[in-house]
Write a protein that holds these residues in place. Sequence first.
Motif, PDB file in Angstrom:
ATOM      1  N   PHE A  29       0.852  -1.188   0.000  1.00 28.17           N
ATOM      2  CA  PHE A  29       0.000   0.000   0.000  1.00 28.17           C
ATOM      3  C   PHE A  29       0.891   1.242   0.000  1.00 28.17           C
ATOM      4  N   PRO A  30       1.018   1.969  -1.107  1.00 30.34           N
ATOM      5  CA  PRO A  30       1.864   3.166  -1.124  1.00 30.34           C
ATOM      6  C   PRO A  30       1.311   4.323  -0.287  1.00 30.34           C
ATOM      7  N   ALA A  31      -0.015   4.430  -0.175  1.00 31.82           N
ATOM      8  CA  ALA A  31      -0.615   5.556   0.552  1.00 31.82           C
ATOM      9  C   ALA A  31      -1.068   5.171   1.947  1.00 31.82           C
ATOM     10  N   HIS A  32      -1.739   4.031   2.074  1.00 28.27           N
ATOM     11  CA  HIS A  32      -2.246   3.555   3.365  1.00 28.27           C
ATOM     12  C   HIS A  32      -1.172   2.681   3.995  1.00 28.27           C
ATOM     13  N   VAL A  33      -0.097   3.311   4.464  1.00 26.96           N
ATOM     14  CA  VAL A  33       1.103   2.553   4.830  1.00 26.96           C
ATOM     15  C   VAL A  33       0.887   1.644   6.035  1.00 26.96           C
ATOM     16  N   THR A  34       0.012   2.019   6.969  1.00 25.49           N
ATOM     17  CA  THR A  34      -0.202   1.145   8.118  1.00 25.49           C
ATOM     18  C   THR A  34      -0.840  -0.182   7.709  1.00 25.49           C
ATOM     19  N   GLY A  35      -1.530  -0.189   6.574  1.00 23.01           N
ATOM     20  CA  GLY A  35      -2.090  -1.437   6.057  1.00 23.01           C
ATOM     21  C   GLY A  35      -1.019  -2.436   5.682  1.00 23.01           C
ATOM     22  N   ASN A  36       0.209  -1.945   5.476  1.00 25.72           N
ATOM     23  CA  ASN A  36       1.299  -2.848   5.126  1.00 25.72           C
ATOM     24  C   ASN A  36       1.693  -3.767   6.284  1.00 25.72           C
ATOM     25  N   PHE A  37       1.374  -3.362   7.524  1.00 32.56           N
ATOM     26  CA  PHE A  37       1.646  -4.255   8.647  1.00 32.56           C
ATOM     27  C   PHE A  37       0.810  -5.527   8.543  1.00 32.56           C
ATOM     28  N   VAL A  38      -0.422  -5.381   8.059  1.00 34.50           N
ATOM     29  CA  VAL A  38      -1.297  -6.537   7.876  1.00 34.50           C
ATOM     30  C   VAL A  38      -0.741  -7.459   6.807  1.00 34.50           C
ATOM     31  N   THR A  39      -0.414  -6.875   5.644  1.00 35.99           N
ATOM     32  CA  THR A  39       0.104  -7.695   4.548  1.00 35.99           C
ATOM     33  C   THR A  39       1.496  -8.242   4.866  1.00 35.99           C
ATOM     34  N   LEU A  40       2.283  -7.494   5.656  1.00 35.07           N
ATOM     35  CA  LEU A  40       3.590  -8.001   6.076  1.00 35.07           C
ATOM     36  C   LEU A  40       3.423  -9.221   6.970  1.00 35.07           C
ATOM     37  N   GLY A  41       2.498  -9.144   7.915  1.00 35.29           N
ATOM     38  CA  GLY A  41       2.236 -10.290   8.782  1.00 35.29           C
ATOM     39  C   GLY A  41       1.791 -11.500   7.994  1.00 35.29           C
ATOM     40  N   ALA A  42       0.915 -11.266   7.009  1.00 35.95           N
ATOM     41  CA  ALA A  42       0.439 -12.370   6.177  1.00 35.95           C
ATOM     42  C   ALA A  42       1.582 -12.961   5.361  1.00 35.95           C
ATOM     43  N   THR A  43       2.479 -12.104   4.858  1.00 36.54           N
ATOM     44  CA  THR A  43       3.617 -12.580   4.075  1.00 36.54           C
ATOM     45  C   THR A  43       4.562 -13.424   4.928  1.00 36.54           C
ATOM     46  N   LEU A  44       4.812 -12.975   6.168  1.00 36.92           N
ATOM     47  CA  LEU A  44       5.730 -13.703   7.038  1.00 36.92           C
ATOM     48  C   LEU A  44       5.155 -15.056   7.458  1.00 36.92           C
ATOM     49  N   VAL A  45       3.845 -15.104   7.678  1.00 35.49           N
ATOM     50  CA  VAL A  45       3.211 -16.341   8.136  1.00 35.49           C
ATOM     51  C   VAL A  45       2.956 -17.305   6.985  1.00 35.49           C
ATOM     52  N   MET A  46       2.418 -16.771   5.875  1.00 38.00           N
ATOM     53  CA  MET A  46       2.014 -17.612   4.750  1.00 38.00           C
ATOM     54  C   MET A  46       3.145 -17.864   3.759  1.00 38.00           C
ATOM     55  N   GLY A  47       4.201 -17.060   3.866  1.00 41.55           N
ATOM     56  CA  GLY A  47       5.288 -17.180   2.907  1.00 41.55           C
ATOM     57  C   GLY A  47       5.058 -16.279   1.714  1.00 41.55           C
ATOM     58  N   GLY A  48       6.065 -16.143   0.900  1.00 43.41           N
ATOM     59  CA  GLY A  48       5.955 -15.289  -0.273  1.00 43.41           C
ATOM     60  C   GLY A  48       7.004 -14.196  -0.234  1.00 43.41           C
ATOM     61  N   SER A  49       7.034 -13.398  -1.292  1.00 44.74           N
ATOM     62  CA  SER A  49       8.030 -12.340  -1.410  1.00 44.74           C
ATOM     63  C   SER A  49       7.389 -10.987  -1.129  1.00 44.74           C
ATOM     64  N   GLY A  50       8.211  -9.951  -1.152  1.00 41.71           N
ATOM     65  CA  GLY A  50       7.701  -8.592  -0.971  1.00 41.71           C
ATOM     66  C   GLY A  50       7.676  -8.121   0.468  1.00 41.71           C
ATOM     67  N   ALA A  51       8.384  -8.807   1.388  1.00 41.83           N
ATOM     68  CA  ALA A  51       8.363  -8.408   2.791  1.00 41.83           C
ATOM     69  C   ALA A  51       9.148  -7.120   3.032  1.00 41.83           C
TER      70      ALA A  51
END
Length: 226
Positions: A29-51
């Motif tokens: 999320f380039p504008a809603h940056v706090t939303g990146n904590f949600v997607t970061l958590g999902a990336t760390l738990v579920m795997g994937g790139s872009g962390a």
Amino acid sequence: MKRLPLSALLSFNGGYVDTAGFLALQGLFPAHVTGNFVTLGATLVMGGSGALPKLLALPVFCLVILISRIVGLMLHKAGRPVLKCLLAAKVILLIVAAIFSVMHGPFGSATAIANLVMGMTLVSAMAIQNALHRVHLAKSPPSTLMTGTTTQIMLDLAEIMVGEKGQGSSLALARVKRMIVAVAAFALGCACAALAIVSIPLWAFVIPAILSVFSFAARVETPEGD
């Protein structure tokens, strides 16, 4: 001919860039940056790139806002047009992002470095937009986050429907009209971004860059009179 309000144009671009960034840059999320904590958590738990871009988004966002405000205060002391200068900086960043996306996109198959550079460029542009909006368009609804705006719309509608008639309800009605325009522009930007990412992924980020140029001709009132 009545000019388009700057706040409406910023809301469209805010929705567009946030949606395009989320779809093209692995959930960033380039504008809603706090939303990146949600997607970061999902990336760390579920795997994937872009962390890494999600981890850096908030500190980069904060740093750019800090620098923008310092530069703005210095420009104001020097008698320079602060809002126009900040708008120019944001336009330049969006143009750089557009050129970079054409050269290195689409980002689903791009390198991690390319994704990081593109993501932080968009985050920086949206940080400047957030900063100039809070300082120069304080009476307008936010252009990058609609949660508070939609909440206020509902509160004002309740005031209009069952509150005492008078100045309070008149002010609420005027506020609702402004906020509905912001929400509609933001939603339209989201829809256009999704369509662009699907149909023209290589050129999708060119659209907000072009639209941002029209910011200089938009209608605006600023507290500093610039």
